[in-house]
Design an enzyme around this catalytic site. Structure first.
Site, PDB file in Angstrom:
ATOM      1  CB  VAL A   1      -0.931   0.015   1.232  1.00  0.00           C
ATOM      2  CG1 VAL A   1      -1.679   1.341   1.320  1.00  0.00           C
ATOM      3  CG2 VAL A   1      -1.924  -1.142   1.167  1.00  0.00           C
TER       4      VAL A   1
ATOM      5  CG  ASP B   1       7.273  -4.034  10.230  1.00  0.00           C
ATOM      6  OD1 ASP B   1       7.540  -2.927  10.718  1.00  0.00           O
ATOM      7  OD2 ASP B   1       6.316  -4.724  10.626  1.00  0.00           O
TER       8      ASP B   1
ATOM      9  CB  ALA C   1       4.887   2.592   0.957  1.00  0.00           C
ATOM     10  CE  LYS C   2       5.231  -1.606   8.038  1.00  0.00           C
ATOM     11  NZ  LYS C   2       6.178  -0.859   8.884  1.00  0.00           N
ATOM     12  N   GLY C   3       4.199  -2.857   3.296  1.00  0.00           N
ATOM     13  CA  GLY C   3       3.880  -4.103   2.606  1.00  0.00           C
ATOM     14  C   GLY C   3       3.756  -5.229   3.600  1.00  0.00           C
TER      15      GLY C   3
END
Ligand code: NAD
Length: 412
Positions: free
Chosen positions: A61, A147, A106-108
């Protein structure tokens, strides 16, 4: 107690964005823009199992690029879902703006239990994730980092896959091994930053740093380095926990000796508690550094710490946050407290682009002083608007992103 509660983490972040927008008197349409994600990609990842295939779901995202390329980690955890990834992507936008680095958010993630994956499976998943998303990634588009459930090795595989597809570009991902374009100091940066923010908070409240008691939930990348950092600054770490449970010593744990164990289950200590029970131990500083939502309606009345420094993202639900503040606790929000990680990633990214490596002393000096500056600026805003530190951090960050959005004229 399950860390997964019925709250929607994305709604919770957006409540704070709305509140900050109201303080700043932003137009409702601008607040709506700031609450939306620019792009959301959902992929399926077929994973080879012994004599079959399992299909996993992966996400990226991209929340905002108003202030620069989007930046954010990749999480491998069974609880990952779209709303969690949206929330974490949005938090990255506010975090990078708050500490004033030229990134967006953003992050995944991949919904999978990382503890049950072999190294080969993990490599297969991250390579597939990278192949499916390569068109939206890149050092000036979107830069992933580790992460929960991913680490420097995972980032090395990501970089290698990216290079196969797009050519040499080590700045396409941060949190890499030091031997492979990583930056000395990046691995410890989040935890070190958490420890320095804890010390700055004590100082601001005229409390003694030396001997202040610290409890940490989570003994992974963030928790371990936060424990070491607190110890180095003279605080006393009296309890830590990981997924296997918690260990306690009111006279102070020997953090370095705990690090010799693969998990806390094998550490030799006199007193043990449950993984979540550590949160309820009386202490000066509590650092939740594992999952989101761990301090919630169910346990908030049992939390006894004076200061809570959010090492994890969103460890406290909104209602628990209100209850704790009413009871007099000071909470340093995630977007400030754990921003040392993305600060360190920024240092790594710039070094990769310049093809020049900083000595670790310079990395640490820059990190410590920029973290203190961000804390000071946030504190100043909290005094100006007479609000708590979380609201202040969002006011500062939202103001900066809204300004960039306005200056870029992105609506045209
Ligand atoms: P990690 O995977 O290295 O470590 C997670 C730790 O939490 C492990 O020790 C695990 O055993 C423990 N844990 C898991 N479930 C638990 C439970 N129910 N009770 C107690 N402990 C439990 O992850 P990390 O990188 O240290 O990330 C931790 C948190 O910090 C996440 O919320 C992440 O988003 C956030 N964060 C990480 C970074 C970073 O640079 N790694 C930066 C900013 C924020």
């Amino acid at each position: 107690m399950s860390a997964k509660t019925s709250h929607n983490p994305f709604d919770e972040v957006n409540e704070k964005v709305s509140l900050a927008g109201e303080f700043l008197k932003l137009k409702p349409g601008i607040i709506e823009v700031l609450k939306s994600c620019e792009r959301e990609v959902v992929i399926s990842i077929p994973l080879r199992r012994e004599d079959d295939v399992e299909v996993l779901t992966g996400y990226r995202v991209q929340h905002s690029s108003a202030r620069g390329p989007r930046k954010g980690g990749i999480r491998f955890h069974q609880d990952v879902d779209l709303n969690e990834v949206r929330a974490l992507a949005s938090l990255m936008t506010w975090k990078t703006a708050l500490i004033d680095v030229p990134f967006g958010g953003a992050k995944g993630g991949v919904a999978v239990d990382a503890t049950k994956l072999s190294s080969i499976e993990k490599e297969e998943i991250i390579r597939r994730w990278t192949r499916s998303l390569v068109h939206v990634l890149g050092h000036h588009r979107d830069i992933p980092a580790p992460d929960m459930g991913t680490d420097s090795k995972t980032m090395a595989w990501l970089m290698d896959e990216y290079h196969r597809l797009e050519g040499f570009q080590p700045a396409c991902v941060t949190g890499k091994p030091v031997e492979l374009f990583g930056a000395p100091g990046r691995e410890e940066a989040t935890g070190r930053g958490v420890a320095h923010i804890a010390a700055a908070t004590l100082k601001e409240h005229e409390k003694k740093i030396k001997g202040a008691t610290v409890v940490i939930q989570g003994f992974g990348n963030v928790g371990k380095f936060a424990a070491l950092g607190c110890e180095e600054l003279g605080m006393k770490v009296i309890a830590v926990s990981d997924v296997t449970g918690g260990v306690v010593n009111k006279k102070g744990l020997d953090v370095k000796s705990l690090l010799l164990h693969p998990t806390l289950a094998s550490a030799e200590v006199d007193e043990r508690v449950g993984a979540s029970e550590v949160l309820e131990i009386e202490c000066d500083i509590l650092i939740p550094a594992a999952l989101g939502g761990v301090i919630n309606e169910e346990n908030v009345k049992n939390i006894k710490a004076d200061f809570i420094i959010e090492g994890a993202n969103q460890p406290i639900t909104s209602s628990a946050d209100r209850a704790l503040r009413l009871a007099g606790a000071v909470i340093v929000p995630d977007i400030l407290a754990n921003s040392g990680g993305v600060m360190g990633s920024y240092f790594e990214w710039t070094q990769n682009i310049q093809e020049f490596t900083w000595p670790i002393e310079k990395f640490r000096r820059e990190l410590d002083s920029r973290m203190e500056k961000a804390f000071g600026q946030t504190h100043k805003v909290s005094t100006k608007y007479k609000v708590d530190l979380r609201t202040a951090a969002f006011i500062l960050a939202v103001e900066r992103v809204a300004k960039s959005f306005e200056l870029r004229g992105s609506l045209v």
